[in-house]
Design a protein around this motif. Structure first.
Motif, PDB file in Angstrom:
ATOM      1  N   ASN A 120       0.841  -1.198   0.000  1.00  0.00           N
ATOM      2  CA  ASN A 120       0.000   0.000   0.000  1.00  0.00           C
ATOM      3  C   ASN A 120       0.875   1.247   0.000  1.00  0.00           C
ATOM      4  O   ASN A 120       0.430   2.320  -0.390  1.00  0.00           O
ATOM      5  CB  ASN A 120      -0.921   0.018   1.223  1.00  0.00           C
ATOM      6  N   ILE A 121       2.099   1.086   0.482  1.00  0.00           N
ATOM      7  CA  ILE A 121       3.137   2.102   0.308  1.00  0.00           C
ATOM      8  C   ILE A 121       4.006   1.612  -0.841  1.00  0.00           C
ATOM      9  O   ILE A 121       4.671   0.578  -0.736  1.00  0.00           O
ATOM     10  CB  ILE A 121       3.970   2.298   1.589  1.00  0.00           C
ATOM     11  N   LYS A 122       3.978   2.331  -1.935  1.00  0.00           N
ATOM     12  CA  LYS A 122       4.620   1.856  -3.165  1.00  0.00           C
ATOM     13  C   LYS A 122       6.031   2.433  -3.317  1.00  0.00           C
ATOM     14  O   LYS A 122       6.298   3.560  -2.928  1.00  0.00           O
ATOM     15  CB  LYS A 122       3.760   2.204  -4.374  1.00  0.00           C
ATOM     16  N   LYS A 123       6.907   1.607  -3.898  1.00  0.00           N
ATOM     17  CA  LYS A 123       8.317   1.972  -4.052  1.00  0.00           C
ATOM     18  C   LYS A 123       8.669   2.072  -5.529  1.00  0.00           C
ATOM     19  O   LYS A 123       8.006   1.472  -6.380  1.00  0.00           O
ATOM     20  CB  LYS A 123       9.229   0.924  -3.409  1.00  0.00           C
ATOM     21  N   HIS A 124       9.727   2.797  -5.834  1.00  0.00           N
ATOM     22  CA  HIS A 124      10.175   2.853  -7.226  1.00  0.00           C
ATOM     23  C   HIS A 124      11.680   2.626  -7.357  1.00  0.00           C
ATOM     24  O   HIS A 124      12.251   2.802  -8.437  1.00  0.00           O
ATOM     25  CB  HIS A 124       9.802   4.201  -7.873  1.00  0.00           C
ATOM     26  N   TYR A 164       1.047  11.444  -2.311  1.00  0.00           N
ATOM     27  CA  TYR A 164      -0.243  10.811  -2.600  1.00  0.00           C
ATOM     28  C   TYR A 164      -0.949  11.675  -3.633  1.00  0.00           C
ATOM     29  O   TYR A 164      -0.610  12.856  -3.825  1.00  0.00           O
ATOM     30  CB  TYR A 164      -1.088  10.674  -1.331  1.00  0.00           C
ATOM     31  N   ARG A 165      -1.931  11.104  -4.290  1.00  0.00           N
ATOM     32  CA  ARG A 165      -2.664  11.876  -5.284  1.00  0.00           C
ATOM     33  C   ARG A 165      -3.515  12.935  -4.588  1.00  0.00           C
ATOM     34  O   ARG A 165      -4.196  12.660  -3.603  1.00  0.00           O
ATOM     35  CB  ARG A 165      -3.510  10.947  -6.166  1.00  0.00           C
ATOM     36  N   ASN A 166      -3.457  14.129  -5.114  1.00  0.00           N
ATOM     37  CA  ASN A 166      -4.053  15.316  -4.488  1.00  0.00           C
ATOM     38  C   ASN A 166      -5.481  15.065  -3.991  1.00  0.00           C
ATOM     39  O   ASN A 166      -6.290  14.440  -4.683  1.00  0.00           O
ATOM     40  CB  ASN A 166      -4.054  16.452  -5.511  1.00  0.00           C
ATOM     41  N   ASN A 167      -5.779  15.544  -2.782  1.00  0.00           N
ATOM     42  CA  ASN A 167      -7.082  15.331  -2.169  1.00  0.00           C
ATOM     43  C   ASN A 167      -7.599  16.662  -1.621  1.00  0.00           C
ATOM     44  O   ASN A 167      -6.970  17.269  -0.750  1.00  0.00           O
ATOM     45  CB  ASN A 167      -6.956  14.296  -1.039  1.00  0.00           C
ATOM     46  N   ASP A 168      -8.738  17.121  -2.127  1.00  0.00           N
ATOM     47  CA  ASP A 168      -9.267  18.435  -1.750  1.00  0.00           C
ATOM     48  C   ASP A 168      -9.648  18.512  -0.282  1.00  0.00           C
ATOM     49  O   ASP A 168      -9.506  19.576   0.348  1.00  0.00           O
ATOM     50  CB  ASP A 168     -10.473  18.795  -2.622  1.00  0.00           C
ATOM     51  N   TYR A 209      16.861  15.457 -18.696  1.00  0.00           N
ATOM     52  CA  TYR A 209      15.522  16.013 -18.533  1.00  0.00           C
ATOM     53  C   TYR A 209      14.867  15.289 -17.357  1.00  0.00           C
ATOM     54  O   TYR A 209      14.959  14.070 -17.249  1.00  0.00           O
ATOM     55  CB  TYR A 209      14.696  15.812 -19.801  1.00  0.00           C
ATOM     56  N   PRO A 210      14.209  16.004 -16.447  1.00  0.00           N
ATOM     57  CA  PRO A 210      13.711  15.357 -15.222  1.00  0.00           C
ATOM     58  C   PRO A 210      12.616  14.327 -15.492  1.00  0.00           C
ATOM     59  O   PRO A 210      11.782  14.492 -16.388  1.00  0.00           O
ATOM     60  CB  PRO A 210      13.147  16.526 -14.399  1.00  0.00           C
ATOM     61  N   VAL A 211      12.617  13.269 -14.688  1.00  0.00           N
ATOM     62  CA  VAL A 211      11.504  12.333 -14.633  1.00  0.00           C
ATOM     63  C   VAL A 211      10.284  13.079 -14.087  1.00  0.00           C
ATOM     64  O   VAL A 211      10.415  14.000 -13.280  1.00  0.00           O
ATOM     65  CB  VAL A 211      11.864  11.147 -13.707  1.00  0.00           C
ATOM     66  N   THR A 212       9.099  12.718 -14.522  1.00  0.00           N
ATOM     67  CA  THR A 212       7.901  13.355 -14.000  1.00  0.00           C
ATOM     68  C   THR A 212       7.321  12.536 -12.845  1.00  0.00           C
ATOM     69  O   THR A 212       7.576  11.328 -12.731  1.00  0.00           O
ATOM     70  CB  THR A 212       6.816  13.501 -15.084  1.00  0.00           C
ATOM     71  N   LEU A 213       6.537  13.189 -12.004  1.00  0.00           N
ATOM     72  CA  LEU A 213       5.904  12.496 -10.889  1.00  0.00           C
ATOM     73  C   LEU A 213       4.896  11.469 -11.399  1.00  0.00           C
ATOM     74  O   LEU A 213       4.711  10.400 -10.792  1.00  0.00           O
ATOM     75  CB  LEU A 213       5.225  13.502  -9.959  1.00  0.00           C
ATOM     76  N   ASP A 214       4.255  11.765 -12.521  1.00  0.00           N
ATOM     77  CA  ASP A 214       3.319  10.814 -13.106  1.00  0.00           C
ATOM     78  C   ASP A 214       4.041   9.536 -13.517  1.00  0.00           C
ATOM     79  O   ASP A 214       3.530   8.429 -13.320  1.00  0.00           O
ATOM     80  CB  ASP A 214       2.612  11.451 -14.306  1.00  0.00           C
ATOM     81  N   GLU A 215       5.230   9.675 -14.103  1.00  0.00           N
ATOM     82  CA  GLU A 215       6.016   8.493 -14.477  1.00  0.00           C
ATOM     83  C   GLU A 215       6.387   7.692 -13.238  1.00  0.00           C
ATOM     84  O   GLU A 215       6.305   6.453 -13.231  1.00  0.00           O
ATOM     85  CB  GLU A 215       7.277   8.921 -15.224  1.00  0.00           C
ATOM     86  N   LEU A 216       6.804   8.396 -12.180  1.00  0.00           N
ATOM     87  CA  LEU A 216       7.167   7.716 -10.931  1.00  0.00           C
ATOM     88  C   LEU A 216       6.000   6.888 -10.410  1.00  0.00           C
ATOM     89  O   LEU A 216       6.149   5.716 -10.048  1.00  0.00           O
ATOM     90  CB  LEU A 216       7.602   8.755  -9.892  1.00  0.00           C
ATOM     91  N   MET A 217       4.811   7.483 -10.380  1.00  0.00           N
ATOM     92  CA  MET A 217       3.643   6.789  -9.840  1.00  0.00           C
ATOM     93  C   MET A 217       3.238   5.609 -10.719  1.00  0.00           C
ATOM     94  O   MET A 217       2.866   4.540 -10.212  1.00  0.00           O
ATOM     95  CB  MET A 217       2.479   7.769  -9.688  1.00  0.00           C
ATOM     96  N   LYS A 218       3.301   5.773 -12.036  1.00  0.00           N
ATOM     97  CA  LYS A 218       2.946   4.676 -12.940  1.00  0.00           C
ATOM     98  C   LYS A 218       3.893   3.493 -12.755  1.00  0.00           C
ATOM     99  O   LYS A 218       3.466   2.331 -12.756  1.00  0.00           O
ATOM    100  CB  LYS A 218       2.995   5.160 -14.392  1.00  0.00           C
ATOM    101  N   SER A 264       2.902  -0.199 -11.226  1.00  0.00           N
ATOM    102  CA  SER A 264       3.115  -1.411 -12.021  1.00  0.00           C
ATOM    103  C   SER A 264       3.997  -2.431 -11.304  1.00  0.00           C
ATOM    104  O   SER A 264       4.186  -3.548 -11.806  1.00  0.00           O
ATOM    105  CB  SER A 264       3.749  -1.052 -13.375  1.00  0.00           C
ATOM    106  N   GLY A 265       4.532  -2.050 -10.139  1.00  0.00           N
ATOM    107  CA  GLY A 265       5.407  -2.948  -9.399  1.00  0.00           C
ATOM    108  C   GLY A 265       6.819  -2.990  -9.934  1.00  0.00           C
ATOM    109  O   GLY A 265       7.625  -3.839  -9.525  1.00  0.00           O
ATOM    110  N   LYS A 266       7.149  -2.070 -10.839  1.00  0.00           N
ATOM    111  CA  LYS A 266       8.496  -2.006 -11.407  1.00  0.00           C
ATOM    112  C   LYS A 266       9.331  -0.971 -10.660  1.00  0.00           C
ATOM    113  O   LYS A 266       8.832  -0.272  -9.777  1.00  0.00           O
ATOM    114  CB  LYS A 266       8.426  -1.665 -12.891  1.00  0.00           C
TER     115      LYS A 266
END
Length: 415
Positions: free
Chosen positions: A118-122, A151-155, A377-386, A390-392
């Motif tokens: 539930n806590i994901k690693k990269h 975490y994904r933004n939460n209002d 060129y920097p990695v994006t946060l979206d790439e990190l989360m994807k 994916s468990g990679k």
């Protein structure tokens, strides 16, 4: 479901917070830490890098270092430099650099969430680095450095934070690197419960920075469970210190590469070889080339900047890992041409955080200490989360986050 739990932080007296707060242990070596802490008896580096208070001939992984860290921590507590809060709280930690702020919740996260992903690693971790922090946490009986999570933004959480930060901050100081640090204490039980319940509805937390600290904290928790025999799951060793930020607040900057030699090639032979995978152009623009889009790189060699562009066939757009710029460079240049198979272990390559600028790359190469450099060129946060979803894992040294969280503002005791 993500578990966030309040805790009784051990933290600095208000008047000493700016003197205690220190950069993370792993962004400097022992000599740099000695210089950083010189003349400051309150610096948390005396705990996080306790070798600075011992003879230089003592190895950084010697048991004496961990015993000294424990002694220094207990000494700061006994002198009321660090004081434990009387009841469990959550905290808000805001860092502002160059006019941009990131604001996170400080609390404890669950070792079971880590184990159950539930806590994901990269990133992969290194055993020797894990052992170091396992010993440090175990001897100190505390998490001394927070894990940087997102975490994904939460209002709902944003609204609570926005209201709470209208109050006066308990800490408000600017570090010597120009980063403003502010902390608020959430001591209202209803608010704490509401925040914890909101996080229960969030699927995952993601480690942004601090994989070794997280892995080590979890392994100490598992060790304490075995030692205890029977445990309820409510004990403090089942949780570890974290700061969780909404992804909308965070900024990943470039993490650049410097290499010591051309692997026996002449500059012409080297350029000829890379031209099969990259379009290499002498850069005639401003002094340095800083990539402004994916799949492009700056390269500094023999006093000259080149723009490299990855050619078709060097990556698969359907593969989130192999299409990363760091993967393309590793798979098509660093490994096959320069012979750097494992960048985590090879002494011929080093890494420079983009916060130091491209001048640092030029200086390293011009000094002849290194032969060439690559700006990324920097990695994006979206790439990190994807990738984490994916468990990679990413290749080593893919991400560099700024500003850095300070250690010493919050300490979590394991019992």
């Amino acid at each position: 479901m993500a578990v966030i739990r309040a805790f009784k932080a051990i933290r600095p007296r208000k008047d000493l917070a700016f003197k205690v707060a220190a950069l993370p242990y792993d962004v400097m070596n022992s000599d740099e830490a000695r210089e950083e802490a010189k003349g400051n008896e309150y610096s948390f580096l005396h705990i996080d890098k306790a070798e600075i208070d011992l003879d230089k001939n003592i190895g950084i992984y010697d048991e004496k270092v961990y015993k000294k860290a424990k002694e220094n921590l207990e000494n700061m507590i006994s002198k009321d430099i660090l004081i434990e809060d009387k009841k469990p709280c959550l905290y808000i930690y805001r860092l502002t650099m160059n006019g941009k702020s990131q604001t996170g919740i400080v609390g404890c996260t669950s070792i079971d969430d880590y184990i159950n992903n539930n806590i994901k690693k990269h990133e992969h971790t290194r055993h020797d680095k894990e052992i170091d922090r396992i010993n440090h946490v175990d001897y100190c009986n505390a998490n001394t450095g927070p894990i940087f999570m997102t975490y994904r933004n939460n209002d709902e959480i944003n609204n609570i934070v926005n209201e709470w930060t209208k109050k006066e901050a308990v800490y408000d100081f600017t570090a010597k690197d120009g980063v403003l640090h502010k902390v608020w204490i959430i001591d209202n039980e209803d608010t704490i419960l509401k925040i914890c319940n909101i996080f229960k509805e969030i699927d995952s937390l993601y480690i942004a920075d601090g994989h070794h600290r997280a892995a080590s904290a979890v392994k100490v928790g598992i060790k304490r469970r075995k030692e205890a025999g029977n445990y309820s799951g409510d004990e403090e060793f089942n949780f570890f210190l974290s700061v969780v930020f909404p992804d909308s607040d965070l900024n990943i900057i470039d993490y650049n590469r410097i290499v010591k030699d051309l692997n026996g090639l002449t500059p012409k032979e080297y350029i000829d070889k890379i031209s099969g995978k990259f379009k290499a152009e002498v850069y005639n623009g401003v002094k340095q080339y800083k990539p402004c889009k994916k799949h492009t790189y700056g390269m500094y060699l023999d006093g000259m900047w080149y723009k490299l562009t990855a050619k078709e066939g060097t990556y698969d757009l359907n593969d989130v890992v192999s299409s990363l710029d760091v993967s393309i460079l590793q798979d098509n240049l660093l490994s096959p041409i320069l012979g750097i198979k494992d960048p985590r272990q090879d002494s011929r390559i080093d890494f420079v955080g983009g916060i130091r600028g491209l001048d640092e790359l030029e200086q390293k190469v011009d000094s002849k200490e290194y032969r060439l450099a690559f700006s990324m060129y920097p990695v994006t946060l979206d790439e990190l989360m994807k990738i984490a979803d994916s468990g990679k894992v990413m290749p080593p040294k893919s991400t560099w986050f700024e500003p850095k969280l300070r250690s010493g503002l919050f300490i979590h005791k394991l019992k």
